[in-house]
Design a protein around this motif. Structure first.
Motif, PDB file in Angstrom:
ATOM      1  N   PHE A 121       8.194 -13.306  33.235  1.00 19.54           N
ATOM      2  CA  PHE A 121       7.192 -12.589  32.455  1.00 19.54           C
ATOM      3  C   PHE A 121       5.807 -12.758  33.082  1.00 19.54           C
ATOM      4  O   PHE A 121       5.411 -13.872  33.436  1.00 19.54           O
ATOM      5  N   THR A 122       5.075 -11.655  33.157  1.00 17.91           N
ATOM      6  CA  THR A 122       3.718 -11.708  33.704  1.00 17.91           C
ATOM      7  C   THR A 122       2.662 -11.806  32.607  1.00 17.91           C
ATOM      8  O   THR A 122       1.548 -12.255  32.863  1.00 17.91           O
ATOM      9  N   ARG A 123       3.010 -11.389  31.400  1.00 17.41           N
ATOM     10  CA  ARG A 123       2.039 -11.483  30.306  1.00 17.41           C
ATOM     11  C   ARG A 123       2.706 -11.366  28.949  1.00 17.41           C
ATOM     12  O   ARG A 123       3.856 -10.935  28.834  1.00 17.41           O
ATOM     13  N   PHE A 124       1.941 -11.754  27.941  1.00 18.75           N
ATOM     14  CA  PHE A 124       2.347 -11.641  26.548  1.00 18.75           C
ATOM     15  C   PHE A 124       1.389 -10.681  25.862  1.00 18.75           C
ATOM     16  O   PHE A 124       0.167 -10.799  26.039  1.00 18.75           O
ATOM     17  N   GLN A 125       1.929  -9.770  25.071  1.00 21.44           N
ATOM     18  CA  GLN A 125       1.103  -8.865  24.285  1.00 21.44           C
ATOM     19  C   GLN A 125       1.544  -8.896  22.838  1.00 21.44           C
ATOM     20  O   GLN A 125       2.746  -8.881  22.546  1.00 21.44           O
ATOM     21  N   ALA A 126       0.559  -8.936  21.940  1.00 22.21           N
ATOM     22  CA  ALA A 126       0.843  -8.889  20.508  1.00 22.21           C
ATOM     23  C   ALA A 126       0.195  -7.648  19.916  1.00 22.21           C
ATOM     24  O   ALA A 126      -0.915  -7.271  20.289  1.00 22.21           O
ATOM     25  N   PHE A 127       0.921  -7.031  18.986  1.00 19.84           N
ATOM     26  CA  PHE A 127       0.449  -5.827  18.314  1.00 19.84           C
ATOM     27  C   PHE A 127       0.558  -6.014  16.803  1.00 19.84           C
ATOM     28  O   PHE A 127       1.339  -6.841  16.329  1.00 19.84           O
ATOM     29  N   SER A 128      -0.200  -5.216  16.074  1.00 13.74           N
ATOM     30  CA  SER A 128      -0.074  -5.207  14.621  1.00 13.74           C
ATOM     31  C   SER A 128       1.126  -4.362  14.233  1.00 13.74           C
ATOM     32  O   SER A 128       1.251  -3.210  14.679  1.00 13.74           O
TER      33      SER A 128
END
Length: 419
Positions: A79-86
């Protein structure tokens, strides 16, 4: 009238119950240290069911200690990044890169198929280590030994018994542990394979809020794993028996996620869905030494510490357990090469050393496990709560905090296997 089959008693030094990730990893760790064990598995063959699981830095360090980390890395994406969304609006609320100047930083985060993990571990064991069709029906004490009774009337007489038999552990019941408690939440998991490359970036995407938590993780170039945890207030338990209704339910929860994420759910075949209620061991129970180790019996993985999946540490912590336990057992029994002693009485040195080794394992693991169970439960509570105040805090602060917490809890080193 046929004569009744008599019980056949077999002596074994170390018996492991359960050939899942925890049991196989523990046996491999012992094997690496020159300690023989056998693994009892109730199924007729290796259980390769289950879709995939996220493995964080701590798990890869444990797999490296077991000697299989590099081969499994070949089968997964970093994994290159983590993203969080509503989950309410679908808008991004937090992001953390796992690269610095286009180079990976000191995190190793990947998602990998469960089948690939268990098959890789199984290949590292000597032939005959796993005894299939070996269902444990009861366990009793015989002096300082454990007698493990199997359904086929075989009785195994062992110096060390290790329970790796999951949430409904027979070994945990034998030790007197209370059943895991209901977390009042459920999880639906799914897996999608594409005929060609799916085209998704190697990143962890998660949607928090509105009473749900939905995440998507690529395993490799052609497959994706996803999960949906939720508080089942509007959930009809009859859905569990109907994959069609299960899928419809998940799609209704995901109405505000991105179109590409929604399409992943929609693409999931009905035979690639699984639903289960979430359970956990009370973290306070872990602080009681006799709940981890009792005389010559101990627990590893979900048999010891079932937890909610909110920081993705269930399988990871089981791998930690296996390395630490094998190291403690090896240090105990190889102090004077005593593993071949057949006559073992309460006062004998081998029994004392085994007990000391297992107690060292309990001491080394209890606070780590306490922290993992507690953190996972609290993070899940914050992620899924749908009150106005907590929703505001989650979008402004808690989402970023959640990702950092997952990475922090995964930045742990269980150590090497030293022979």
């Amino acid at each position: 009238m046929q004569p009744q089959k008599e019980n056949m008693e077999i002596n074994e030094d170390i018996v492991i119950v359960g050939a899942g990730i925890a049991g196989l990893a523990t046996s491999v760790a012992l094997h690496r240290l020159g300690v023989r064990s056998i693994v009892l598995e109730s199924s007729e063959s290796l259980r390769t069911s289950g879709f995939a699981l996220a493995l964080w830095t701590n798990a890869w360090r444990a797999l490296d200690a077991l000697g299989v980390g590099d081969s499994l890395r070949q089968l997964s994406l970093h994994f290159t990044r983590f993203q969080a969304f509503s989950a309410d609006s679908g808008l991004p609320i937090a992001e953390i890169s796992l690269e610095a100047n286009n180079k990976p930083i000191d995190y190793d985060s990947r998602c990998i198929k469960r089948q690939e993990i268990v098959e890789t571990l199984e290949k590292e064991l000597p032939p005959g280590t796993i005894k299939y069709s070996s269902r444990v029906i009861s366990i009793e004490q015989s002096g300082v030994f454990k007698l493990v009774h199997l359904a086929d009337k075989t009785v195994l007489r062992t110096k060390v018994l290790i329970g790796c038999d999951g949430v409904n552990s027979v070994v945990a019941k034998c030790m007197g542990l209370q059943k895991p408690v209901d977390a009042n939440r459920s999880a639906i998991r799914g897996y999608v394979e594409y005929p060609k490359a799916h085209g998704f970036e190697p990143k962890f995407c998660a949607y928090f809020g509105g009473g749900v938590r939905i995440g998507f993780l690529p395993c490799d170039d052609k497959s994706l794993y996803w999960f949906c945890t939720f508080t089942p207030s509007d959930y009809d338990e009859k859905i569990e028996g109907s994959p069609t209704k299960m899928k419809q339910f998940v799609l209704s929860l995901a109405s505000n996620v991105s179109k590409e994420a929604y399409n992943i759910l929609e693409r999931t075949s009905l035979d690639s869905l699984h639903c289960a209620k979430l359970k956990l061991r009370s973290p306070w129970d872990i602080l009681k030494r006799d709940n981890i180790v009792k005389n010559n019996t101990c627990l590893v993985g979900d048999a010891l510490h079932p937890m909610t999946p909110d920081i993705g540490q269930g399988g990871c912590s089981a791998l930690e357990d296996s390395v630490v336990l094998a190291r403690c057992i090896s240090e105990a029994i190889f102090a004077r090469k005593l593993i071949k002693v057949e006559k073992l009485e309460e006062g004998d040195e081998l029994y004392k050393r085994i007990k000391v080794g297992l107690e060292k394992y309990a001491k080394e693991r209890k606070w780590r496990i306490f922290s993992l169970i507690s953190t996972s439960y609290l993070v899940g509570l914050a992620q899924e709560s749908n009150g106005m105040v907590i929703s505001y805090l989650r979008e402004k602060f808690l989402a970023q905090f959640t990702i950092k917490t997952m990475l922090k809890m995964g930045d742990f080193d269980c150590g090497k296997l030293l022979k």
